[in-house]
Design an enzyme around this catalytic site. Sequence first.
Site, PDB file in Angstrom:
ATOM      1  N   GLY A  12       0.766  -0.906   0.029  1.00 32.04           N
ATOM      2  CA  GLY A  12      -0.168   0.161   0.340  1.00 32.04           C
ATOM      3  C   GLY A  12       0.875   1.349   0.336  1.00 32.04           C
ATOM      4  O   GLY A  12       2.168   0.675   0.126  1.00 32.04           O
ATOM      5  N   ASN A  13       0.181   1.931  -0.474  1.00 33.07           N
ATOM      6  CA  ASN A  13       1.252   3.335   0.023  1.00 33.07           C
ATOM      7  C   ASN A  13      -0.061   4.859   0.253  1.00 33.07           C
ATOM      8  O   ASN A  13      -1.189   4.266  -0.380  1.00 33.07           O
ATOM      9  CB  ASN A  13       1.657   3.859  -1.364  1.00 33.07           C
ATOM     10  CG  ASN A  13       1.143   3.120  -2.528  1.00 33.07           C
ATOM     11  OD1 ASN A  13       0.415   2.887  -3.492  1.00 33.07           O
ATOM     12  ND2 ASN A  13       1.855   1.618  -2.734  1.00 33.07           N
TER      13      ASN A  13
ATOM     14  N   HIS B 260      -5.564  -7.066  -5.986  1.00 31.59           N
ATOM     15  CA  HIS B 260      -4.995  -6.380  -6.062  1.00 31.59           C
ATOM     16  C   HIS B 260      -5.064  -6.180  -4.178  1.00 31.59           C
ATOM     17  O   HIS B 260      -4.427  -6.184  -3.694  1.00 31.59           O
ATOM     18  CB  HIS B 260      -3.905  -5.334  -6.790  1.00 31.59           C
ATOM     19  CG  HIS B 260      -3.053  -4.373  -6.577  1.00 31.59           C
ATOM     20  ND1 HIS B 260      -2.161  -4.201  -7.847  1.00 31.59           N
ATOM     21  CD2 HIS B 260      -2.855  -4.089  -5.342  1.00 31.59           C
ATOM     22  CE1 HIS B 260      -1.899  -3.137  -7.237  1.00 31.59           C
ATOM     23  NE2 HIS B 260      -1.809  -3.440  -5.768  1.00 31.59           N
TER      24      HIS B 260
ATOM     25  N   HIS C 294      -3.526   4.086  -1.099  1.00 31.12           N
ATOM     26  CA  HIS C 294      -3.732   2.509  -1.600  1.00 31.12           C
ATOM     27  C   HIS C 294      -3.629   1.153  -0.757  1.00 31.12           C
ATOM     28  O   HIS C 294      -2.668   1.587   0.040  1.00 31.12           O
ATOM     29  CB  HIS C 294      -3.169   2.891  -2.849  1.00 31.12           C
ATOM     30  CG  HIS C 294      -2.779   0.871  -3.563  1.00 31.12           C
ATOM     31  ND1 HIS C 294      -3.573   0.213  -3.659  1.00 31.12           N
ATOM     32  CD2 HIS C 294      -1.529   0.584  -3.678  1.00 31.12           C
ATOM     33  CE1 HIS C 294      -2.663  -0.592  -4.339  1.00 31.12           C
ATOM     34  NE2 HIS C 294      -1.945  -0.525  -3.789  1.00 31.12           N
TER      35      HIS C 294
ATOM     36  N   SER D  75       6.563   2.844  -6.102  1.00 27.42           N
ATOM     37  CA  SER D  75       6.332   1.972  -7.271  1.00 27.42           C
ATOM     38  C   SER D  75       5.342   2.238  -8.172  1.00 27.42           C
ATOM     39  O   SER D  75       4.585   1.967  -8.940  1.00 27.42           O
ATOM     40  CB  SER D  75       6.564   0.751  -6.850  1.00 27.42           C
ATOM     41  OG  SER D  75       6.151  -0.195  -6.353  1.00 27.42           O
ATOM     42  N   GLU D  76       3.623   2.347  -7.473  1.00 27.43           N
ATOM     43  CA  GLU D  76       3.164   2.271  -7.865  1.00 27.43           C
ATOM     44  C   GLU D  76       2.397   4.280  -8.171  1.00 27.43           C
ATOM     45  O   GLU D  76       1.647   4.604  -8.216  1.00 27.43           O
ATOM     46  CB  GLU D  76       1.672   2.309  -6.760  1.00 27.43           C
ATOM     47  CG  GLU D  76       1.770   1.236  -5.683  1.00 27.43           C
ATOM     48  CD  GLU D  76       1.206  -0.431  -6.972  1.00 27.43           C
ATOM     49  OE1 GLU D  76       1.176   0.054  -8.414  1.00 27.43           O
ATOM     50  OE2 GLU D  76       0.880  -1.102  -7.162  1.00 27.43           O
TER      51      GLU D  76
ATOM     52  N   GLY E   6       9.413   0.582   0.152  1.00 30.92           N
ATOM     53  CA  GLY E   6      10.160   0.148   0.788  1.00 30.92           C
ATOM     54  C   GLY E   6      10.749   0.263   2.088  1.00 30.92           C
ATOM     55  O   GLY E   6      11.871  -0.618   2.566  1.00 30.92           O
TER      56      GLY E   6
ATOM     57  N   TYR F 158     -23.570  16.326   4.654  1.00 31.62           N
ATOM     58  CA  TYR F 158     -23.884  15.403   6.285  1.00 31.62           C
ATOM     59  C   TYR F 158     -22.836  16.434   6.803  1.00 31.62           C
ATOM     60  O   TYR F 158     -21.733  16.174   6.900  1.00 31.62           O
ATOM     61  CB  TYR F 158     -23.204  13.657   6.264  1.00 31.62           C
ATOM     62  CG  TYR F 158     -23.472  12.868   7.725  1.00 31.62           C
ATOM     63  CD1 TYR F 158     -24.288  12.861   8.494  1.00 31.62           C
ATOM     64  CD2 TYR F 158     -22.031  13.435   8.029  1.00 31.62           C
ATOM     65  CE1 TYR F 158     -23.568  12.256   8.993  1.00 31.62           C
ATOM     66  CE2 TYR F 158     -21.234  12.298   9.204  1.00 31.62           C
ATOM     67  CZ  TYR F 158     -22.665  11.909   9.675  1.00 31.62           C
ATOM     68  OH  TYR F 158     -21.931  11.117  10.986  1.00 31.62           O
TER      69      TYR F 158
ATOM     70  N   TYR G  54     -26.321   1.696   2.099  1.00 35.72           N
ATOM     71  CA  TYR G  54     -26.440   2.786   1.634  1.00 35.72           C
ATOM     72  C   TYR G  54     -25.071   4.255   2.218  1.00 35.72           C
ATOM     73  O   TYR G  54     -24.804   5.465   0.880  1.00 35.72           O
ATOM     74  CB  TYR G  54     -26.936   4.196   2.286  1.00 35.72           C
ATOM     75  CG  TYR G  54     -26.787   4.490   3.782  1.00 35.72           C
ATOM     76  CD1 TYR G  54     -26.369   5.226   4.019  1.00 35.72           C
ATOM     77  CD2 TYR G  54     -27.713   3.472   4.665  1.00 35.72           C
ATOM     78  CE1 TYR G  54     -25.426   6.120   5.216  1.00 35.72           C
ATOM     79  CE2 TYR G  54     -27.210   4.595   6.102  1.00 35.72           C
ATOM     80  CZ  TYR G  54     -26.180   5.810   5.830  1.00 35.72           C
ATOM     81  OH  TYR G  54     -26.149   5.667   7.455  1.00 35.72           O
TER      82      TYR G  54
ATOM     83  N   HIS H  84      -3.508  -2.850   0.746  1.00 31.40           N
ATOM     84  CA  HIS H  84      -4.215  -3.971   0.091  1.00 31.40           C
ATOM     85  C   HIS H  84      -5.118  -4.745   1.233  1.00 31.40           C
ATOM     86  O   HIS H  84      -4.722  -6.112   1.174  1.00 31.40           O
ATOM     87  CB  HIS H  84      -2.805  -4.763   0.146  1.00 31.40           C
ATOM     88  CG  HIS H  84      -1.778  -4.468  -0.658  1.00 31.40           C
ATOM     89  ND1 HIS H  84      -0.341  -5.211  -0.706  1.00 31.40           N
ATOM     90  CD2 HIS H  84      -2.111  -3.417  -2.184  1.00 31.40           C
ATOM     91  CE1 HIS H  84      -0.240  -4.625  -2.047  1.00 31.40           C
ATOM     92  NE2 HIS H  84      -0.626  -3.877  -2.818  1.00 31.40           N
TER      93      HIS H  84
END
Length: 228
Positions: free
Chosen positions: A43-44, A169, A107, A88-89, A59, A224, A128, A109
């Site tokens: 994740g990132n 992913h 992002h 890397s993403e 990393g 809201y 909802y 996982h």
Amino acid sequence: MAEERRDPRDVRGVGAEEADAWRELVDTARRTVSDGLVVGTSGNVSVRVADTVLVTPSGVPYDRLTPDDVTGVDLDGRQVLGSLVPTSELPMHLAVYRSTDARAVVHTHAVHATAVSTLVPELPAIHYMTGALGGVVRVAPYATYGTDELAENMLHALADRSACLLQNHGTIVYGATLAQAYDRTAQLEWMCHLWLTARALPGLTPNLLTEEQVAEAGERLRGYGQRP
């Protein structure tokens, strides 16, 4: 002689706004781990400050990041802050910023969301809160991580949405702030968990909301909370 203690926002070569944004980014990245949305360095997280995108480096465990580790690129991906290699993403993050009004991207996982991404082409409208993400959350077809192909698949799935699942992913979600992007990520994972739980009961089929019901909820959710 005692070591001089420095304000954590005092980052060499970085403006106050970028330093504050980096601190919030690191806190958010660490929260993805503590809340079980990622494992290790998977994740990132990124946040946009003017035309600079601050992003978690590749990393590096989040608990080891310091104020001096600030990592930033421009919208073309050229590194403008720091010496650590960006995630890397990065292609996915930059694609979101170039194509939407996003100011922050998360992002993950997350387990339940990733499980759902392997089962269906979209997350059924089980709750909802689907409306808070712009509608039924689509699944972007699988592509190798870190590639332009994955970024392109993601953009198609994000059309008119603020979140999508990435097949086999994980998730990618954006917002106007890091807090909003993170909250939407947590809501998406919760809805995936809810759907998996409901569909697991033998002999029963979960009731789903109609497109109209989701749209109505989305309109109400825009107003809201407390007014500024």
